[in-house]
Design a protein around this motif. Sequence first.
Motif, mmCIF file in Angstrom:
data_model
loop_
_atom_site.group_PDB
_atom_site.id
_atom_site.type_symbol
_atom_site.label_atom_id
_atom_site.label_comp_id
_atom_site.label_asym_id
_atom_site.label_seq_id
_atom_site.Cartn_x
_atom_site.Cartn_y
_atom_site.Cartn_z
ATOM 1 N N ASN A 143 -14.413 -42.457 50.992
ATOM 2 C CA ASN A 143 -14.031 -43.518 50.009
ATOM 3 C C ASN A 143 -12.595 -43.503 50.105
ATOM 4 O OD1 ASN A 143 -16.640 -43.632 48.937
ATOM 5 N ND2 ASN A 143 -16.579 -41.582 48.328
ATOM 6 N N LYS A 144 -11.933 -43.199 51.324
ATOM 7 C CA LYS A 144 -10.591 -43.678 51.507
ATOM 8 C C LYS A 144 -9.679 -43.029 50.161
ATOM 9 C CE LYS A 144 -11.550 -47.031 54.689
ATOM 10 N NZ LYS A 144 -11.348 -48.437 55.032
ATOM 11 N N ARG A 145 -9.687 -41.969 49.893
ATOM 12 C CA ARG A 145 -9.087 -41.508 48.674
ATOM 13 C C ARG A 145 -7.696 -41.128 48.926
ATOM 14 N NH1 ARG A 145 -12.932 -42.628 45.055
ATOM 15 N NH2 ARG A 145 -14.799 -41.277 45.130
ATOM 16 N N TYR A 146 -7.307 -41.166 50.042
ATOM 17 C CA TYR A 146 -5.885 -40.943 50.412
ATOM 18 C C TYR A 146 -5.092 -42.392 50.063
ATOM 19 C CZ TYR A 146 -7.800 -43.350 54.792
ATOM 20 O OH TYR A 146 -8.333 -44.333 55.438
ATOM 21 N N LEU A 147 -5.904 -43.584 49.988
ATOM 22 C CA LEU A 147 -5.058 -44.692 49.632
ATOM 23 C C LEU A 147 -4.669 -44.502 47.973
ATOM 24 C CD1 LEU A 147 -7.328 -47.285 51.221
ATOM 25 C CD2 LEU A 147 -5.125 -46.585 51.838
ATOM 26 N N GLU A 148 -5.764 -43.647 47.310
ATOM 27 C CA GLU A 148 -5.353 -43.446 45.807
ATOM 28 C C GLU A 148 -4.179 -42.542 45.590
ATOM 29 O OE1 GLU A 148 -8.956 -42.115 44.220
ATOM 30 O OE2 GLU A 148 -10.236 -43.697 44.907
ATOM 31 N N ARG A 149 -3.753 -41.762 46.832
ATOM 32 C CA ARG A 149 -2.719 -40.887 46.589
ATOM 33 C C ARG A 149 -1.538 -41.456 47.166
ATOM 34 N NH1 ARG A 149 -4.153 -36.044 43.969
ATOM 35 N NH2 ARG A 149 -6.552 -35.724 44.314
ATOM 36 N N GLY A 150 -1.305 -42.908 47.330
ATOM 37 C CA GLY A 150 0.090 -43.257 47.854
ATOM 38 C C GLY A 150 0.041 -43.289 49.342
#
Length: 152
Positions: A90-97
């Motif tokens: 879910n590409k959560r790293y994008l949510e982390r900046g």
Amino acid sequence: MPSRWDHLFDLKPVTLLDHLLEEVAKLLAKDLQQWPPPVQELDLDTGGSFAPLFTEARPRPAPAVYTEALRLTRWELAHETDAYDDYMRNKRYLERGLGPEDRLPLLFLSRWLTEQMTGLGEATEGRVKRKHMRECLDKLESKLRPIVVPGA
């Protein structure tokens, strides 16, 4: 009046394992001061996707990449595969900046850290357990703050 040495008697003794984890964290922090961190060998069959990190001039990743790589490594060591899979799928790293260009350094750092920790377990013939490896990552993270995050 207490002598200047009295405080030494009040210090809690440090176990050999704690001392080892502290020294490993120091060595890893030193390795992470350079980009990319040192690797003994790059197998192009299994790690070929990381070749651009070594063959092309790339800037050091953002501090958040190191933080997220530590998160992924902790999950890997704790066998939290659902959390790891959800994060990547879910590409959560994008949510982390982080941006899409941070994915490759993120994966490389998490794999590098995981291999360092599992190598430690092998070198100690299993005496350093995965919970100790996660403790070592905590020590490493505290050492990285001044290196990775200027002014922190």
